[in-house]
Enzyme design. Structure first.
Site, PDB file in Angstrom:
ATOM      1  CE  LYS A  66      -3.942   2.021   2.525  1.00 52.74           C
ATOM      2  NZ  LYS A  66      -4.820   1.880   3.709  1.00 52.74           N
ATOM      3  CB  SER A 141      -8.182   3.628   2.649  1.00 53.34           C
ATOM      4  OG  SER A 141      -7.350   3.069   3.648  1.00 53.34           O
ATOM      5  CB  SER A 165      -8.343   0.793   5.594  1.00 51.99           C
ATOM      6  OG  SER A 165      -9.087   1.969   5.420  1.00 51.99           O
TER       7      SER A 165
HETATM    8  N1  GLN Z   1     -13.186   4.259   6.159  1.00 59.28           N
HETATM    9  C1  GLN Z   1     -12.638   4.700   7.406  1.00 59.28           C
HETATM   10  C2  GLN Z   1     -12.212   6.130   7.271  1.00 59.28           C
HETATM   11  O1  GLN Z   1     -12.401   6.680   6.249  1.00 59.28           O
HETATM   12  C3  GLN Z   1     -11.466   3.834   7.789  1.00 59.28           C
HETATM   13  C4  GLN Z   1     -10.283   4.080   6.953  1.00 59.28           C
HETATM   14  C5  GLN Z   1      -9.086   3.279   7.383  1.00 59.28           C
HETATM   15  O2  GLN Z   1      -9.198   2.253   8.043  1.00 59.28           O
HETATM   16  N2  GLN Z   1      -7.926   3.769   7.016  1.00 59.28           N
HETATM   17  O3  GLN Z   1     -11.694   6.734   8.180  1.00 59.28           O
END
Ligand code: GLN
Length: 475
Positions: A66, A141, A165
């Protein structure tokens, strides 16, 4: 097979590279490809094998990383314009560990900008598409990481998980994704979103790969002050224990309205399987989970607003000149950050401001403590807790971009886990209208072994062998 020299690392590299050439244009899993370096790494692994040396456990295994993890000499964008040309001078600890294990990094995977989002549509480098259905999102994400593995553009991937994410994209793409206990995996070189919630973890096709990759990245790191000084467990040895005699709780708060019928059905089927395998399953209650999403959307933006203050045009990335320093700051941040990141910075700055701090941030921290307590109490009775990973399968591209709250709700089942710092895994447990559904299994602090054991039992019993199909997806 690589270690037994039944196939060469170079052959494996070429097969995955060919696949990238075939499907990447449609899927957009990667922000940056590093195929030359990967080829070199594969050759080096083969040379070491030929010389009778140990090339490392991950030798020749094509990996997607990532783009939130620093890679020395390879740009690390976090999916943001502001870091479009940022080239780190050091490797994240997880990356240097995997390099030592001989990995072949194919590239840096696409993601929502600064890991804020649930669909990978908040990337400055265009959205990633779900390999199962190119009209749908892969989740986020870590959507690029999950899509790369699901499309065969990588064998393993690293993601990061602040509120879901790793688990939610794994669920949307029919994969296994694990968010480790907070502090088990080093955050050194992981670009910070919300430091008290962020963890790095594996996204793989099966539980065994998940255990292998976790074993490679887990362990104490003096360069991360929140790293736990513990010996990681033997994750591979945990796989075959079965679930007989285990107590499994299903928190009522995570199976309320909003679940699609297919998600409910797949979860219920998994619970029946656990019972058939000799586990006890019962509904339970963790009353404060109802407030987890609200608390998260104070705490995570508050930490983000502080962490992202460093992107001001002075040290990192983009700089847009102005007539004085303040104007330079303003112009740089206005141009460099996308809409969701700006929204989070504003929410967080507001929640931390004088006069509101106690009313918002202080309250959210109290809720966080109550959630920790709820889990502690539940784990006195249950070995694991289960819920759907996400209330729905993958949604359509564009469906939620105009409605941040609808997007936030995609993580309603995963967020409590980060607030409590406990580990959780997402397992493929069925399909709804041809799209994968994930089951989330949550465990006690540092009991990744228990999660892997339960996940492995489910994997064997369900025998999930589905793959994306050509036409609707990339077959
Ligand atoms: N979707 C959640 C957010 O937007 C979690 C994102 C994540 O785990 N990085 O904060």
């Amino acid at each position: 097979m690589i270690r037994r020299r039944e196939v060469s690392a170079l052959e494996v590299f070429r097969a995955v590279r060919d696949r990238i050439e075939e499907v990447e244009r449609k899927v957009n899993s990667y922000i940056t490809l590093t195929l030359e370096a990967a080829e070199e790494a594969a050759r080096a692994a083969d040379d070491r094998l030929a010389a009778g040396e140990d090339p490392g456990v991950a030798a020749g295994i094509p990996l997607a990383v990532k783009d939130v993890l620093c890679t020395k000499g390879i740009r690390t964008t976090c999916g943001s314009r502001i870091l479009e040309n940022y080239v780190p001078v050091y490797d994240a600890t997880v990356v240097s560990r995997l390099k030592r294990a001989g990995m072949t990094m194919m590239g840096k995977a696409n993601m929502d900008e600064f890991a804020m989002g649930s669909s990978t549509e908040n990337s400055a480098f265009g959205p990633t598409r779900n390999p199962w259905d190119l009209g749908r999102v892969p989740g986020g994400s870590s959507g690029g990481s999950a899509a790369a593995v699901a499309a065969g553009e990588a064998i393993w991937a690293l993601g990061s998980d602040t509120g879901g994410s790793i688990r939610q994209p794994a669920s949307f793409c029919g994969l296994v994704g694990l968010k480790p206990t907070y502090g088990l995996v080093s955050r050194y070189g992981l670009v910070a979103f919300a430091s008290s919630l962020d963890q790095v973890g594996p996204i793989t096709r099966n539980v065994r790969d998940c255990a292998l990759l976790l074993a490679l990245i887990a362990g104490h790191d003096p360069r991360d002050s929140t790293s736990l000084n513990v010996e990681p467990s033997d994750y591979l040895a945990a796989l075959d224990g079965g679930v007989r005699g285990m107590r499994i709780g299903v928190p009522r708060e995570l199976v309320q309205e909003g679940l699609t019928p297919g998600v409910r059905k797949a979860m219920e089927r998994s619970l029946e399987i656990f019972q058939e395998l000799g586990a006890e399953v019962e509904e339970t209650t963790l009353p404060h989970l109802d407030y987890a999403l609200s608390a998260y959307y104070i705490i995570a933006p508050a930490e983000a607003s502080s962490n992202l203050a460093r992107y001001d045009g002075v040290r990192y990335g983009l700089r847009v000149e102005g007539k004085d320093m303040l104007e330079m700051y303003g112009k740089t941040r206005a141009k460099g950050f996308g809409a969701e990141v700006k929204r989070r910075i504003m929410l967080g700055t507001y929640a931390l401001s004088a006069g509101y701090y106690e009313a918002y941030y202080g309250q959210a921290q109290k809720i966080r403590t109550l959630i920790v307590e709820d889990f502690r109490r539940a784990f006195q009775r249950y070995d694991v807790l289960v819920s759907p990973t996400s209330p729905t399968p993958a949604f359509a591209l564009g469906e939620k971009v105009e409605d941040p709250l609808a997007m936030y709700l995609s993580d309603v089942c995963t967020i409590p886990v980060n607030l409590a710092g406990i580990p959780a895994i997402s397992m493929p447990c069925g399909l709804e209208d041809g799209l994968p559904v994930g089951l989330q299994i949550m465990g006690r602090v540092l009991e990744e072994t228990t999660l892997l054991r339960v996940a492995s039992a489910l994997e064997v019993a369900i025998g999930f062998r589905e793959r994306p199909k050509a036409g609707r997806g990339v077959g």
